[in-house]
Scaffold this motif. Structure first.
Motif, short mmCIF file in Angstrom:
data_model
loop_
_atom_site.label_atom_id
_atom_site.label_comp_id
_atom_site.label_asym_id
_atom_site.label_seq_id
_atom_site.Cartn_x
_atom_site.Cartn_y
_atom_site.Cartn_z
N SER A 154 16.97 11.18 -9.72
CA SER A 154 16.40 10.41 -8.60
C SER A 154 15.35 9.44 -9.10
O SER A 154 14.83 9.57 -10.21
CB SER A 154 15.77 11.36 -7.57
OG SER A 154 14.60 11.97 -8.10
N GLY A 155 15.03 8.48 -8.24
CA GLY A 155 13.97 7.53 -8.57
C GLY A 155 12.62 8.20 -8.67
O GLY A 155 11.80 7.83 -9.52
N GLU A 156 12.39 9.20 -7.82
CA GLU A 156 11.12 9.92 -7.87
C GLU A 156 10.96 10.65 -9.22
O GLU A 156 9.89 10.63 -9.82
CB GLU A 156 11.06 10.93 -6.71
CG GLU A 156 10.90 10.30 -5.34
CD GLU A 156 12.23 9.88 -4.71
OE1 GLU A 156 12.23 9.47 -3.55
OE2 GLU A 156 13.28 9.94 -5.40
N GLU A 157 12.05 11.28 -9.69
CA GLU A 157 11.99 11.96 -10.98
C GLU A 157 11.78 10.97 -12.12
O GLU A 157 11.07 11.25 -13.09
CB GLU A 157 13.29 12.74 -11.22
CG GLU A 157 13.43 13.99 -10.37
CD GLU A 157 14.69 14.76 -10.74
OE1 GLU A 157 15.06 14.79 -11.92
OE2 GLU A 157 15.30 15.33 -9.82
N PHE A 159 10.12 8.14 -11.97
CA PHE A 159 8.73 7.70 -11.95
C PHE A 159 7.82 8.76 -12.59
O PHE A 159 6.93 8.44 -13.38
CB PHE A 159 8.29 7.43 -10.51
CG PHE A 159 6.89 6.90 -10.40
CD1 PHE A 159 6.57 5.62 -10.86
CD2 PHE A 159 5.89 7.66 -9.83
CE1 PHE A 159 5.27 5.13 -10.77
CE2 PHE A 159 4.59 7.17 -9.72
CZ PHE A 159 4.29 5.90 -10.20
N THR A 160 8.08 10.02 -12.28
CA THR A 160 7.30 11.11 -12.88
C THR A 160 7.54 11.16 -14.39
O THR A 160 6.59 11.35 -15.18
CB THR A 160 7.70 12.46 -12.25
OG1 THR A 160 7.43 12.42 -10.84
CG2 THR A 160 6.93 13.60 -12.88
N GLY A 179 16.24 9.80 -1.03
CA GLY A 179 15.13 9.26 -1.81
C GLY A 179 15.19 7.76 -1.98
O GLY A 179 15.96 7.06 -1.32
N ILE A 180 14.37 7.26 -2.90
CA ILE A 180 14.23 5.82 -3.08
C ILE A 180 15.43 5.27 -3.86
O ILE A 180 16.05 5.96 -4.65
CB ILE A 180 12.91 5.47 -3.80
CG1 ILE A 180 12.84 6.13 -5.18
CG2 ILE A 180 11.73 5.89 -2.94
CD1 ILE A 180 11.60 5.76 -5.97
N GLN A 184 13.48 0.14 -5.36
CA GLN A 184 12.19 0.79 -5.18
C GLN A 184 11.75 1.53 -6.44
O GLN A 184 10.57 1.54 -6.80
CB GLN A 184 12.29 1.76 -3.99
CG GLN A 184 12.52 1.07 -2.66
CD GLN A 184 12.98 2.03 -1.58
OE1 GLN A 184 13.75 2.96 -1.83
NE2 GLN A 184 12.51 1.81 -0.36
N THR A 185 12.72 2.14 -7.12
CA THR A 185 12.41 2.84 -8.37
C THR A 185 11.84 1.89 -9.42
O THR A 185 10.82 2.17 -10.05
CB THR A 185 13.69 3.51 -8.93
OG1 THR A 185 14.18 4.46 -7.97
CG2 THR A 185 13.40 4.21 -10.25
N LYS A 188 8.27 0.70 -8.59
CA LYS A 188 7.25 1.70 -8.88
C LYS A 188 6.98 1.81 -10.38
O LYS A 188 5.83 1.90 -10.81
CB LYS A 188 7.69 3.07 -8.32
CG LYS A 188 7.57 3.20 -6.80
CD LYS A 188 8.12 4.53 -6.33
CE LYS A 188 7.28 5.71 -6.77
NZ LYS A 188 5.93 5.75 -6.15
#
Length: 243
Positions: A154-157, A159-160, A179-180, A184-185, A188
């Motif tokens: 995912s995009g959230e993963e 970014f982390t 998710g994003i 968006q990824t 960020k």
């Protein structure tokens, strides 16, 4: 086929006249036709309208697989200036693939580079894709070319991940659920690493979001499904500006 049945694959030549051309949206001429027919339970009229859309099978019909199979078929036929015609009922389904017959001299073109020309030197690449099969395939392709590969779903993963470890290149899926998305990824990640290089991958054609990512600085767009050669060329261009 649930409960068993018969799949029949056959071929024949077929001449498209004016009436048939209007029905199948094909130019007049001679075609080589591949028929793939089964005696299954058929496809519902609602699903039949969407079966060639990327990811439709998995994300809407709830079946197994990536949902890219029939999209690959459709894109392949379009690339060969052909068409796919499908008919389905409770007695089964029949796909007809119309390939235009070429009666001219064949010209061989070598568009692909030898894979050894695309080898990396251990550069670190992060694949961001919500489809596990596609992450695995992409990782294997890049590892064979000599890259160090990581992947997240995912995009959230993503970014982390890049908060702790910066990579040389991102390969970002454009559409991820939930998710994003890819745009968006990348936005960020650019807030952390303004010079981050990226390639966008998608089963869809180049969309407004893809164009927005390219304007942000991504070096290219690669359409799924891709070959090792296509992926290798996109990565080498992104990392070194080479075709």
């Amino acid at each position: 086929i649930s409960g068993g049945g018969v799949i029949t694959i056959s071929t024949h030549n077929h001449t498209i006249d004016e009436t048939a051309g209007n029905e199948h949206l094909l130019p007049y001429g001679i075609y080589a036709v591949v028929d793939v027919c089964d005696t299954g339970s058929g496809i519902s009229p609602i699903d039949l309208e969407h079966i060639f859309e990327p990811f439709y099978t998995k994300k809407i019909m709830g079946k197994s697989g990536t949902g890219l199979g029939l999209t690959v078929v459709w894109n392949t036929m379009e690339a060969h200036r052909g068409k796919v015609h499908v008919e389905s009922s409770k007695n089964g389904t029949c796909f007809q693939l119309y390939f235009p017959v070429n009666e001219e001299k064949i010209i061989v073109q070598h568009a692909n580079q030898p894979l050894e020309n695309l080898n990396g030197k251990g550069e670190q690449i992060l694949i961001v894709d919500d489809e596990p099969e596609l992450r695995d395939i992409g990782s294997q392709m890049l590892q064979m070319l000599g890259y160090t590969v990581y992947s997240v779903s995912s995009g959230e993963e993503a970014f982390t991940f890049v908060q702790d470890k910066q990579v040389d290149l991102l390969i970002i899926d454009m559409f991820m659920e939930p998710g994003i998305n890819g745009l968006q990824t990348y936005e960020k990640i650019l807030s952390l690493h303004p010079e981050q290089k990226a390639v966008i991958a998608s089963g869809f054609s180049e969309s407004d979001d893809v164009k927005a990512v390219l304007r942000l600085g991504a070096s290219g767009f690669i359409k799924k499904p891709y070959s090792s050669n296509q992926l290798g060329q996109a990565v080498k261009k992104a990392l070194h500006g080479e075709h």
